[in-house]
Design a protein around this motif. Structure first.
Motif, PDB file in Angstrom:
ATOM      1  N   UNK A 157      -0.308   8.177   5.009  1.00 19.18           N
ATOM      2  CA  UNK A 157      -1.603   7.893   4.389  1.00 19.18           C
ATOM      3  C   UNK A 157      -2.000   6.432   4.573  1.00 19.18           C
ATOM      4  N   UNK A 158      -1.048   5.535   4.371  1.00 19.52           N
ATOM      5  CA  UNK A 158      -1.332   4.101   4.511  1.00 19.52           C
ATOM      6  C   UNK A 158      -1.763   3.772   5.935  1.00 19.52           C
ATOM      7  N   UNK A 198       0.833  -1.192   0.000  1.00 24.28           N
ATOM      8  CA  UNK A 198       0.000   0.000   0.000  1.00 24.28           C
ATOM      9  C   UNK A 198       0.873   1.249   0.000  1.00 24.28           C
ATOM     10  N   UNK A 199       1.916   1.276   0.799  1.00 23.64           N
ATOM     11  CA  UNK A 199       2.833   2.422   0.843  1.00 23.64           C
ATOM     12  C   UNK A 199       3.502   2.605  -0.506  1.00 23.64           C
ATOM     13  N   UNK A 200       3.943   1.506  -1.122  1.00 22.10           N
ATOM     14  CA  UNK A 200       4.591   1.585  -2.444  1.00 22.10           C
ATOM     15  C   UNK A 200       3.647   2.180  -3.484  1.00 22.10           C
ATOM     16  N   UNK A 201       2.386   1.742  -3.474  1.00 27.90           N
ATOM     17  CA  UNK A 201       1.421   2.244  -4.448  1.00 27.90           C
ATOM     18  C   UNK A 201       1.109   3.713  -4.203  1.00 27.90           C
ATOM     19  N   UNK A 202       0.932   4.092  -2.942  1.00 29.21           N
ATOM     20  CA  UNK A 202       0.633   5.497  -2.625  1.00 29.21           C
ATOM     21  C   UNK A 202       1.796   6.408  -2.973  1.00 29.21           C
ATOM     22  N   UNK A 203       3.024   5.923  -2.840  1.00 29.28           N
ATOM     23  CA  UNK A 203       4.192   6.767  -3.135  1.00 29.28           C
ATOM     24  C   UNK A 203       4.348   7.030  -4.636  1.00 29.28           C
ATOM     25  N   UNK A 204       3.590   6.312  -5.460  1.00 34.20           N
ATOM     26  CA  UNK A 204       3.616   6.558  -6.909  1.00 34.20           C
ATOM     27  C   UNK A 204       2.758   7.756  -7.299  1.00 34.20           C
ATOM     28  N   UNK A 205       1.924   8.216  -6.361  1.00 33.46           N
ATOM     29  CA  UNK A 205       1.066   9.367  -6.645  1.00 33.46           C
ATOM     30  C   UNK A 205       1.898  10.642  -6.700  1.00 33.46           C
ATOM     31  N   UNK A 206       1.527  11.598  -7.559  1.00 34.12           N
ATOM     32  CA  UNK A 206       2.304  12.834  -7.653  1.00 34.12           C
ATOM     33  C   UNK A 206       2.261  13.622  -6.346  1.00 34.12           C
ATOM     34  N   UNK A 207       3.410  14.091  -5.930  1.00 31.40           N
ATOM     35  CA  UNK A 207       3.499  14.908  -4.724  1.00 31.40           C
ATOM     36  C   UNK A 207       3.507  14.112  -3.429  1.00 31.40           C
ATOM     37  N   UNK A 208       3.485  12.792  -3.521  1.00 30.92           N
ATOM     38  CA  UNK A 208       3.494  11.954  -2.328  1.00 30.92           C
ATOM     39  C   UNK A 208       4.846  11.252  -2.226  1.00 30.92           C
ATOM     40  N   UNK A 209       5.601  11.636  -1.219  1.00 26.22           N
ATOM     41  CA  UNK A 209       6.891  10.994  -0.965  1.00 26.22           C
ATOM     42  C   UNK A 209       6.711   9.788  -0.058  1.00 26.22           C
TER      43      UNK A 209
END
Length: 198
Positions: free
Chosen positions: A28-29, A10-21
């Protein structure tokens, strides 16, 4: 410390979003897994629904779930004005200015260093709009980058066979509240080139 595999995914997928490090993705996860399952599933369903049901409008390229999009359906809009933007996300700030014309969304990221030549075939719908004779002005609302300038010049060349169509671009220059001493050379040069009577 190693996290549970589903949480890492989940963290890996969320970090692919623009502006999300990585740290924001982790926050977020952790927030999402603390939510009631119904809320998490509602978010998941909303994402799946948007991916499946939202598509570029066949007339202008704006993201929509109806054909044509709401902007293209609006008969109160001025069809003589055609604002060219790089992405649908550029439409929202332009709409907030009160602009009432039509749009053409490129929906592609142009990179001059990778794309050695522009594909005229992908812009056939743009030239088709010009051929109708309805458009009187094309407003190039492209990002003020080298790539945006190259794309702008290319669109200008596509509009050249239609001398009755005026091609303009957004003004470049100093932002309101900005200090001249902190402006970069390119911004300041464009501000000088685009000066007008006071």
């Amino acid at each position: 410390m190693r996290l549970a595999r589903p949480l890492e995914r989940l963290i890996d997928e969320l970090s692919k979003l623009p502006g999300i490090g990585p740290k924001s993705a982790q926050r977020l996860a952790l927030h999402l897994i603390r939510q009631p399952e119904e809320e998490a599933m509602a978010l998941a369903r909303a994402i799946v629904s948007a991916v499946r049901e939202v598509y570029p409008c066949p007339e202008c390229g704006n993201l929509t779930d109806v054909t044509p999009c709401a902007i293209c359906q609006d008969e109160q809009r001025d069809s003589a004005l055609l604002c060219v933007v790089e992405a649908s996300s550029d439409i929202l700030p332009i709409e907030r200015t009160g602009y009432q014309g039509r749009y053409y969304v490129l929906n592609r990221s142009f990179d001059v260093f990778r794309d050695r030549q522009l594909d005229e075939g992908s812009l056939q719908s743009f030239t088709a709009r010009l051929e109708t004779g309805v458009v009187k002005e094309v407003i190039l609302a492209l990002n003020p980058t080298v790539d945006g300038d190259i794309m702008g010049r290319y669109l200008l060349s596509l509009a050249a066979p239609y001398p009755e169509i005026r091609v303009s671009r957004l003004a470049h220059g100093l932002p309101v509240g900005g200090d001249i001493e902190f402006a970069d050379e390119i911004t300041l040069r464009r501000a000088l080139e685009g000066r007008r009577e006071f």
